[in-house]
Write a protein that holds these residues in place. Structure first.
Motif, short mmCIF file in Angstrom:
data_model
loop_
_atom_site.label_atom_id
_atom_site.label_comp_id
_atom_site.label_asym_id
_atom_site.label_seq_id
_atom_site.Cartn_x
_atom_site.Cartn_y
_atom_site.Cartn_z
N GLY A 64 0.75 -1.43 -0.10
CA GLY A 64 -0.22 -0.37 0.07
C GLY A 64 1.07 1.17 -0.25
O GLY A 64 1.46 1.44 0.37
N ASP A 65 0.15 2.36 -0.69
CA ASP A 65 0.44 3.44 -0.45
C ASP A 65 1.37 3.68 -1.74
O ASP A 65 2.44 4.00 -1.19
CB ASP A 65 1.29 4.20 0.77
N LEU A 66 1.37 3.09 -2.92
CA LEU A 66 2.48 3.33 -3.63
C LEU A 66 2.34 5.04 -4.30
O LEU A 66 3.36 5.40 -4.44
CB LEU A 66 1.14 2.55 -5.12
N GLY A 97 -3.69 1.45 0.32
CA GLY A 97 -3.40 1.74 1.58
C GLY A 97 -4.23 2.90 1.41
O GLY A 97 -5.51 2.76 0.50
N ASN A 98 -4.68 3.60 2.21
CA ASN A 98 -5.52 4.57 2.74
C ASN A 98 -5.23 5.38 1.73
O ASN A 98 -5.77 6.86 1.33
CB ASN A 98 -5.49 5.03 4.60
N HIS A 99 -3.82 5.40 1.34
CA HIS A 99 -3.26 6.90 0.11
C HIS A 99 -4.02 6.94 -1.51
O HIS A 99 -4.11 7.67 -1.67
CB HIS A 99 -1.98 7.43 0.06
N LEU A 178 -0.81 -6.39 4.72
CA LEU A 178 -1.24 -5.56 5.79
C LEU A 178 -1.62 -4.27 6.11
O LEU A 178 -0.16 -3.82 6.22
CB LEU A 178 -1.79 -6.38 7.13
N HIS A 179 -2.28 -3.61 5.34
CA HIS A 179 -2.06 -1.52 5.70
C HIS A 179 -3.05 -1.40 6.81
O HIS A 179 -4.11 -1.47 6.96
CB HIS A 179 -2.70 -1.26 4.00
N GLY A 180 -1.92 -1.56 7.83
CA GLY A 180 -2.84 -0.46 8.68
C GLY A 180 -1.80 -0.44 9.64
O GLY A 180 -0.26 -0.09 9.79
N GLY A 216 2.87 -2.86 6.03
CA GLY A 216 2.67 -1.22 4.98
C GLY A 216 1.96 0.11 6.06
O GLY A 216 0.79 -0.19 6.85
N HIS A 217 2.24 1.41 5.63
CA HIS A 217 1.34 2.10 6.03
C HIS A 217 2.30 2.84 7.07
O HIS A 217 2.46 4.48 7.40
CB HIS A 217 0.50 2.02 6.84
N HIS A 218 3.25 2.67 8.48
CA HIS A 218 4.09 3.39 8.72
C HIS A 218 5.83 3.01 8.38
O HIS A 218 5.72 2.34 7.41
CB HIS A 218 4.61 2.70 10.10
MN LIG Z 1 -1.10 4.54 4.80
#
Ligand SMILES: [Mn+2]
Length: 403
Positions: A64-66, A97-99, A178-180, A216-218
């Motif tokens: 995530g967050d590519l 991810g969230n982005h 896992l994105h979190g 992913g995420h941090h």
């Molecule tokens: Mn993120």
């Protein structure tokens, strides 16, 4: 591609944030250097694929967050798609991810790419587009699967993704994307405030029972041990430093999973530059001595020419001194140097008969009452501006981002 029974080798990388504007990051890039650095941020997919190829990886995992935002230009997305396609026939697994959330009208939407005349997502890339857990086999490996899910919006998710974990496929190498927010993650971008989303604990991760989880995420490299003391998961961290919360070396993560036994982790350098936060105490120094001290501190820190440095001057200086001027031009070769003057004036007893003295006495009371470092910084800035104004000197407020 190794057959079943041989070690499975994966490379993982996340949080590329391609298309990042690189403005307001506390570094004050020049327009020219910002363009250079943007291109380096946007090249993360190319570097990840190169590292995966060099590592002989069976697959590349991207949790995530590519990209940084939906507004990223098509050419930037095209560059990512071409890079991932160049890993074929080996597979890439992507969990939005969230982005880079998935959904209609976004860059994961094939119909949008088609409407814009862009190339499709490559055939060797498996994207998890559903918010529900799904598992897919790893092409060429009958002993491996990847389980994942997509974020569908940029909003923070309070729900715990592993409260009822996905079923673990019955293969030796069941992998999870896992994105979190791992609640025990420690880094400058800690899992609180706006950065906390889809929270989970180490215990929940252990209980899910997967052979390996790519997180992913941090944005800092952060491995996690399971109950046996073996590593079971890691954040690889963001591969290209963009601001003061992404200082230090950046990594892609190679993970070798033998048929039995612990995973072997190998962080691989991912960035040609390091963002460094360096302080130098210039108390009692003036003129060339300031320059020499700064050069020596930069040298001792192991700074390289390619690096990006924020150098903060601390300590006490005579009132009205401009120690930062001694660092122009740069005392050594650096890709980018941002100097911050955080020195405080030599303390002198205020004279209550003068306007300046009464101002200083009042501000001293406010300084004593400041409850947080931020409040303290604000009062110190007010003192500097007020003293300069009273002395008839030029007043230059610091950039807002520094308050
Ligand atoms: Mn993120």
């Amino acid at each position: 591609m190794g057959p079943s029974g041989t070690p499975l080798v994966l490379v993982q990388s996340s949080d590329w944030h391609v298309g990042s504007a690189l403005t307001g990051n506390g570094l004050g890039f020049s327009p020219e250097f910002r363009e250079t650095r943007r291109s380096e941020v946007d090249g993360a997919a190319e570097r990840a694929v190169q590292v995966a190829r060099d590592a002989g990886a069976d697959l590349l995992l991207v949790p995530g967050d590519l990209w940084d935002a939906e507004s990223v230009p098509p050419a930037t997305i095209h560059r990512v798609l071409e890079a991932l396609a160049s890993f074929a026939p080996r597979p890439v697994f992507v969990a939005p991810g969230n982005h880079d959330f998935s959904g209609p009208g976004g860059w994961y939407d094939e119909s949008l790419l088609g409407a814009l005349g862009m190339r499709a997502w490559p055939e060797n890339v498996v994207v998890f587009r559903s918010p529900r857990w799904e598992s897919f086999p790893v092409p060429g490996r009958d002993d491996a699967t990847v389980t994942g899910a997509a974020c569908l919006s940029p909003a923070a998710v309070a729900e715990r993704p592993l409260a009822s974990p996905p079923p673990r496929p019955g293969v030796p190498h069941a992998l999870l994307l896992l994105h979190g927010s791992l609640e025990s993650y420690v880094g400058p971008d800690g899992p609180d405030g706006a950065k906390r989303t889809a929270p989970f604990s180490r215990e929940e991760l252990v209980a899910a029972g997967f052979r390996w989880a790519a997180l992913g995420h941090h944005h800092s490299f952060f491995p996690i041990e399971g109950a046996s003391g073996w590593p079971i998961a890691a954040y690889s961290g963001a591969p290209t430093g963009r601001g003061m919360d992404e200082t230090g070396p950046r990594f892609f993560l190679k993970v070798t999973l033998p048929p039995d036994g612990p995973p072997v982790l190998q962080p691989i350098p991912a960035d040609s530059r390091v963002i460094r936060e360096i302080e130098v105490d210039v108390s009692g120094l003036e003129g060339a001595a300031i320059r020499e001290r700064a050069a020596s501190v930069l040298d001792q820190a192991g700074t390289k020419e390619a690096d990006i440095v924020r150098l903060t001057l601390t300590g006490t200086q005579p009132f009205g001194a401009r120690p930062a001027l001694q660092l122009e031009p740069l005392p050594c070769r650096l890709a980018h140097l941002r100097v911050r003057d955080r020195t405080t004036p030599d303390p002198a007893e205020p004279d209550a008969r003068t306007a300046e003295g009464r101002f200083l006495l009042d501000m001293r009371t406010r300084l004593a009452a400041a409850a947080t470092p931020g409040e303290r910084r604000l009062v110190e800035t007010a003192i500097a501006i007020g003293r300069n104004a009273l002395a008839g000197r030029g007043v230059t407020p610091p950039p807002l981002e520094e308050l």
